[in-house]
Write an enzyme that holds these catalytic residues in place. Sequence first.
Site, PDB file in Angstrom:
ATOM      1  N   LYS A  71      -2.652   1.447 -13.038  1.00 21.61           N
ATOM      2  CA  LYS A  71      -3.506   1.095 -14.174  1.00 21.61           C
ATOM      3  C   LYS A  71      -4.765   1.941 -14.099  1.00 21.61           C
ATOM      4  O   LYS A  71      -5.325   2.131 -13.006  1.00 21.61           O
ATOM      5  CB  LYS A  71      -3.843  -0.394 -14.070  1.00 21.61           C
ATOM      6  CG  LYS A  71      -4.703  -0.940 -15.187  1.00 21.61           C
ATOM      7  CD  LYS A  71      -4.925  -2.429 -14.967  1.00 21.61           C
ATOM      8  CE  LYS A  71      -5.727  -3.092 -16.054  1.00 21.61           C
ATOM      9  NZ  LYS A  71      -5.882  -4.552 -15.822  1.00 21.61           N
ATOM     10  N   SER A 146      -4.304  -7.422 -19.477  1.00 22.34           N
ATOM     11  CA  SER A 146      -4.737  -6.089 -19.823  1.00 22.34           C
ATOM     12  C   SER A 146      -3.907  -4.982 -19.161  1.00 22.34           C
ATOM     13  O   SER A 146      -4.004  -3.830 -19.544  1.00 22.34           O
ATOM     14  CB  SER A 146      -6.199  -5.900 -19.404  1.00 22.34           C
ATOM     15  OG  SER A 146      -6.332  -6.128 -17.998  1.00 22.34           O
ATOM     16  N   SER A 170      -4.175 -10.794 -15.969  1.00 21.89           N
ATOM     17  CA  SER A 170      -3.730  -9.494 -16.489  1.00 21.89           C
ATOM     18  C   SER A 170      -2.560  -8.833 -15.784  1.00 21.89           C
ATOM     19  O   SER A 170      -2.109  -7.774 -16.215  1.00 21.89           O
ATOM     20  CB  SER A 170      -4.895  -8.512 -16.493  1.00 21.89           C
ATOM     21  OG  SER A 170      -5.703  -8.763 -17.595  1.00 21.89           O
TER      22      SER A 170
END
Length: 480
Positions: A71, A146, A170
């Site tokens: 990420k 996210s 997330s």
Amino acid sequence: MNKLNFASIEVLIEKIQNKEISSRELVEHSAKRFQAHNSKLNASLEIFDTDSILKNVKDGGALHGIPGVLKDVICQNGRKLTCGSKVLEGLHSTYDATATSRLKLASAPIMGRANCDEFAMGSSTETSAFGPTFNPWDTSRVPGGSSGGSAAAVAAGLVPWALGSETGGSVRQPAAFCGIVGLKPTYGLVSRYGLVAFTSSFDQIGPLTRTVKGNAHILSAIAGNDPNDSTSLNVEPKDYTAQLNGSIKPGLRIGVIQNAMQADGVDPEIIAATEESIKQFEKLGAKIENVQLPAMEYGAAVYFILARAQAASNLARFDGVRYGLRAQTDTLQQMYEQTRDQGFGSNVKARILTGNYVLSSGFADKYYDNARRVRQMMRQEFVDTFKQFDLLLCPVTPEPAFKVGAYDNNKLAMDLQDYFTCASNITGTPAISVPCGMTSQGLPIGVQLLGPDLSEELLLQTAYAYEQATPWHTMHPKNF
Ligand code: GLN
């Protein structure tokens, strides 16, 4: 279909050990997969060139040259770092996050940077400055967030693993939306060094994988004490795959969180799949009991305040002086203002405003301090409940993956995505999301197991036994 596409880490380890395939071939395969499919998903922001990926990969190492993505809130030395935001334009990391360097040490090739909500704030990956990520099961829907880019890449068979980060759900929520496994470790088990801070007292890096064993492999590579993170726990690295034998701990007591099961607005298909999973745990030998966990009810409100307050403080550093974008203006004051105005998206701006409001004099007592007190209360209730139960169980999300744009006009409703997940972040305890079913429309459903501090081995052991007894991890999205 090429068997490598959806192969799990454990299968790939065997193939590498048997010399059926080399890590270069795996990296090239994954690069081709991104080339063919990323335009439909927008899961990755960048895939690096193969030679530079393989530069750090030596023979041997626990991850044997099996590729993944990170990420884009996790530093990779010499690579761009955006956090899904325009405000970091032009920035390159000058060091590796501890998780990154440990993965490299374990011979894991890092393919690229995965898309995410801006500064990890969101539940849908729609707030990235680089456009939304789409769910591979239905590209008119979000992958969750996210860490949506990480989850979509793994679910679509582009890479066998990815790192995400959690502040309020997330990793677990996108794992549930995409039909894969997501773990939020105990606060302090995985170093936050080199993870861009959102809510420093909640943030944890977590692995997203196709299988539970794969998840345990990644956790084994990244977990353990790090002197560079003062909140890192004094825990030695260990092999989290060791307990995975297909059976559960004898006499395992699981508490089913009733206030979650009966909460308003939870999709009946989610409840039905969760109830099926409970029957399966019972078959495996678990003792199931119902439990009320009122602490969960306060999670969203406490999260709303504390996450915004800490985000406002953490994001104060992005002002055009040290990092990324710098607006060209006449005065210093204008430079600060315009850099932040041009650089941050509206979601991040709204959070900074709310965060500064709850911290401002006259309001801090009422909001911030009260939320901190409730946090302590929640923590105590979790600790007490885990005296009666080994693990707790409830849904991950109130609904399956929603349509892109579904919450454009109702941001508060989007916040309810975290209702079942954020209590674990607030209390610092670990939790795992595992696939447990499919809706009638063919969308994945996840079930969540929550454990006490440092119960990762038990969580993984239990989740593994469940996974082995169910078919969900063998299902993959079509067209990929
Ligand atoms: N959805 C939550 C939020 O918007 C959680 C985000 C996260 O865990 N990083 O803040």
